[in-house]
Write a protein that holds these residues in place. Structure first.
Motif, mmCIF file in Angstrom:
data_model
loop_
_atom_site.group_PDB
_atom_site.id
_atom_site.type_symbol
_atom_site.label_atom_id
_atom_site.label_comp_id
_atom_site.label_asym_id
_atom_site.label_seq_id
_atom_site.Cartn_x
_atom_site.Cartn_y
_atom_site.Cartn_z
ATOM 1 N N LEU A 353 9.238 -6.139 16.670
ATOM 2 C CA LEU A 353 7.821 -6.252 16.315
ATOM 3 C C LEU A 353 7.451 -7.711 15.987
ATOM 4 C CD1 LEU A 353 5.263 -4.503 15.737
ATOM 5 C CD2 LEU A 353 5.908 -4.652 13.348
ATOM 6 N N GLY A 354 8.350 -8.375 15.254
ATOM 7 C CA GLY A 354 8.123 -9.794 14.927
ATOM 8 C C GLY A 354 8.025 -10.630 16.193
ATOM 9 N N TYR A 355 8.841 -10.289 17.183
ATOM 10 C CA TYR A 355 8.820 -11.001 18.473
ATOM 11 C C TYR A 355 7.473 -10.771 19.144
ATOM 12 C CZ TYR A 355 10.576 -12.545 23.045
ATOM 13 O OH TYR A 355 10.772 -13.206 24.239
ATOM 14 N N TRP A 416 0.240 -0.043 14.024
ATOM 15 C CA TRP A 416 -0.486 -0.531 12.844
ATOM 16 C C TRP A 416 0.363 -1.562 12.107
ATOM 17 C CZ3 TRP A 416 0.206 4.869 13.606
ATOM 18 C CH2 TRP A 416 -0.883 5.509 14.190
ATOM 19 N N PRO A 417 0.540 -2.743 12.690
ATOM 20 C CA PRO A 417 1.426 -3.734 12.054
ATOM 21 C C PRO A 417 0.932 -4.225 10.697
ATOM 22 C CG PRO A 417 0.307 -4.672 13.956
ATOM 23 C CD PRO A 417 -0.027 -3.230 13.948
ATOM 24 N N ASP A 418 -0.384 -4.088 10.452
ATOM 25 C CA ASP A 418 -0.931 -4.595 9.180
ATOM 26 C C ASP A 418 -0.842 -3.580 8.054
ATOM 27 O OD1 ASP A 418 -1.561 -6.985 10.313
ATOM 28 O OD2 ASP A 418 -3.539 -6.311 10.975
ATOM 29 N N ARG A 419 -0.504 -2.359 8.404
ATOM 30 C CA ARG A 419 -0.430 -1.341 7.360
ATOM 31 C C ARG A 419 0.682 -1.694 6.366
ATOM 32 N NH1 ARG A 419 0.433 4.790 9.181
ATOM 33 N NH2 ARG A 419 -1.755 4.683 9.760
ATOM 34 N N PHE A 420 0.442 -1.390 5.086
ATOM 35 C CA PHE A 420 1.422 -1.754 4.052
ATOM 36 C C PHE A 420 2.742 -1.050 4.326
ATOM 37 C CE2 PHE A 420 3.403 -0.824 -0.110
ATOM 38 C CZ PHE A 420 3.781 -2.110 -0.408
ATOM 39 N N ASN A 421 3.805 -1.813 4.333
ATOM 40 C CA ASN A 421 5.123 -1.256 4.602
ATOM 41 C C ASN A 421 6.051 -1.696 3.476
ATOM 42 O OD1 ASN A 421 7.180 -0.007 6.027
ATOM 43 N ND2 ASN A 421 7.677 -1.879 7.143
#
Lengths: 422, 233
Positions: A353-355, A416-421
């Motif tokens: 995902l970071g990539y 949803w990469p911005d969702r709090f994880n």
């Protein structure tokens, strides 16, 4: 469809190939003077043994070698007048660069398309252990059983292939739903229609790295819903050509290709659930000799050093709970607990995902995974060092199932990469 | 006698009061200009922030490849960076207006001087910004490479590289602004020379055997012996 730049560079053959040739065997090379002749001779012998009665063409593609590889190939023309050589017409040599073999691979595929080949076999010019029988083993499933791509499964020591066992195989299986055991074989055979698709889709136009070219071929075939199979081969020994790559460069090269494919095929892999076996040909080959000694303690120390110093870099990719778990693990000076499978699978997914999100320079990101990979490998070696090879294979399958189980985590973070994880 | 003392006191008081009366409006104008510009800067910054957030500027910039700007920005937000840049520009302009109102004798010379040095100032700021970006990039690259090479003092090494680049960029910027003159150049030369000398001594004295072995391997083109026999692919 043909790339005019490539066609111009093809050296005119002394003997023009027939308008249609059933089999093209290509050897892309770059500074492989020590091994290229052996591979070409073995391939020639293999084609002779195969004796399918179909016309064939043996091709050496090289445009950058400066160590006499092309002279070696030219020397073989006396033995085999049908050997074709491809490369720059002016014979100018350049320096070796990453992705150079991709260019040579494209030349071979262009030729296979031009002669309307039914099958195209690509061999690695650095092989020193290739058997003549490999040619038939790799080509038969395409010519006789209508498969589109044949991936090799080389015999190897039980702990070898850490990147393949710990990342590429479980990840590819979880993403695309096909259990292709060794997609990093550097040898593969393609059907004519798959060659056409690859050239039409310009699969190798992104010249990221020569490493992972094979994995890219397998992935593209799966996503295009072509028939995939695998064949058991003997051990693959490679001769070093030029300075050997360090582990972080290998990891960056391979994962760069794998993650690029992930980005290209999102629509496909997000729909896939579970996985299914892929048909095998041949019988597994036992590898002789004892496994080389492995220093798991040194790997674990690299992991601990990474945990002490790379927290800031990892924090851009990994969620706080993962960072905390890693910190906790790093307190142990022996890989006692080791990296749990679910934690490892989530780490790989977070890096993918970071990539995709480009959270930092991609080279830095992929290289920052090295200590984590060594931590996983140390845990794996500690656990499986004394186990028989069958148990090791079972353990890899178990890890792959965890990757599959964690796939919803990847899909959720991807969407949803911005969702709090936490 | 008493009258003379009284006159002197009246005169002094008068002069002080006249001085204060002359000084106060300028001071009040300065304070007012600073306050107003701060308020205006904050308002403009907030407005810009609101617009950029509505446009999803940070994510768009990331898609366009502006990762370096995001990394350099406070809290990784280019929106915040632009907001602060606008706010501080207005505040600085407010100070200049205030100073002009405050001392007519000083600031008429100050303003043209500031305007004249603006291009140099801009170049110096760009040099510093590029230096910061390069320092951050190299710092991370060195840190990751050193960890992967299992160098225990990886963090120290990366910090050394970062500060070396930052000091180099700062020295270039100051030299461009003609601030400090030869002192900056000499200071940098001494600092840089010192670092190079200490590194040379450390390598020459402390690790001469390692260096000679490595050099021998390089010249004989022998591959470095690997203590890890595992094949990773």
């Amino acid at each position: 469809m043909q790339d005019p730049d490539l066609t111009e560079r093809i050296v005119p053959a002394t003997h023009a190939p027939p308008a249609t040739t059933a089999i093209v065997v290509g050897v892309p090379s770059c500074n492989h003077a020590g091994t290229v002749a052996l591979v070409l001779r073995t391939a020639q012998a293999g084609l002779g043994e195969f004796g399918s009665g179909q016309s064939s063409l043996l091709v050496s593609a090289d445009s950058h070698s400066s160590d006499g590889t092309r002279e070696q190939v030219r020397g073989l023309r006396g033995e085999n007048p049908l050997l074709r050589e491809m490369g720059p017409a002016d014979g100018a040599a350049g320096g070796a660069s990453p992705g150079v073999e991709i260019r040579e691979l494209r030349m071979i595929l262009e030729l296979a398309l031009q002669v309307r080949a039914r099958a195209c076999l690509v061999l690695d010019a650095s092989l020193t252990s290739m058997g003549a029988g490999w040619v038939a083993q790799l080509l038969r499933p395409i010519l006789d059983d209508q498969f589109d791509i044949v991936a090799p499964c080389f015999a190897r020591h039980k702990l070898d292939g850490g990147i393949s066992n710990g990342i590429v195989y479980p990840l590819t299986r979880a993403l695309y739903g096909k259990r292709v055991r060794q997609s990093l074989g550097s040898v593969f055979a393609l059907s004519g229609r798959l060659v056409e698709r690859f050239l039409a889709r310009r699969v190798w136009d992104i010249e990221v790295s020569a490493l992972g070219t094979d994995a890219r071929a397998v992935t593209e075939a799966i996503c295009g819903e072509y028939a995939v199979c695998q064949v058991f081969l003997g051990p693959a020994e490679h001769a070093a050509s030029g300075p050997s790559l360090d582990l972080s460069s290998i990891l960056a090269g391979v994962l760069g290709s794998v993650f690029d494919e992930m980005n290209r095929n999102v629509a496909f892999w997000q729909k896939v659930r579970g996985s299914e076996p892929v048909r095998w040909f041949g019988t597994p080959v036992e590898i002789g000799g004892s496994a080389p000694p492995v220093d798991a303690h040194k790997m674990w120390e690299s992991f601990r050093l990474g945990c002490r110093t790379l927290q800031d870099v990892w924090a851009a990719v990994l969620p706080p709970a993962t960072l905390l778990a890693l910190k906790y693990l790093a307190r142990d000076d022996s890989a006692g607990a080791g990296l749990a499978d679910d934690l490892w699978a989530r780490i790989v997914y977070d890096f993918a995902l970071g990539y995709r999100l480009h959270v930092m320079n991609r080279g830095h990101l992929l290289r920052a995974l090295t200590p984590l990979y060594l931590g996983w490998l140390a845990s794996f070696v500690r656990e499986m060092g004394a186990a028989p090879a069958q148990d090791v294979e079972r353990r890899v399958q178990q890890l792959s199932m965890v990757y599959e189980a964690q796939k919803p985590y990847l899909i959720s973070r991807w969407r949803w990469p911005d969702r709090f994880n936490p | 006698m008493w009258d003379q003392i009284k006159d002197a006191l009246y005169g002094a008081t008068h002069r002080v009061l006249v001085g204060v009366a002359n000084f106060l409006p300028g001071l009040l104008a300065l304070v007012l200009a600073v306050l107003l510009s701060s308020l205006l800067g904050w308002l403009l910054g907030a407005l810009l922030g609101f617009i950029l957030r509505a446009l999803d500027f940070d994510k768009r910039l990331q898609k366009w490849g502006g990762v370096a700007l995001a990394e350099w920005s406070p809290k990784n937000s280019p929106t915040l960076l632009l907001r602060k840049a606008v706010a501080w520009t207005v505040v600085v302009l407010g100070w200049l207006v205030g100073l002009t109102a405050f001392g007519a004798g000083v600031t008429p010379q100050l303003i043209p001087h500031v305007v004249e040095s603006l291009p140099n100032l801009g170049t110096a700021i760009i040099v510093v910004l590029l230096g910061v970006l390069l320092a951050r990039f190299l710092c991370r690259a060195v840190l990751i490479s050193a960890v992967n090479m299992q160098i225990q003092s990886a963090r120290l090494l990366s910090l050394a590289v970062k500060w070396l680049v930052l000091v180099f960029a700062a020295a270039m910027a100051l030299d461009h602004l003609r601030v400090g003159g030869d002192i900056v150049r000499l200071g940098f030369a001494i600092l840089f020379g010192g670092i190079v000398l200490s590194l040379a001594l450390a390598i020459g004295l402390g690790s001469k055997e390692i260096v000679s072995r490595s050099w021998e391997r390089q010249t004989q083109s022998k591959p470095e012996p690997s203590d890890d026999a595992l094949k990773h692919l």
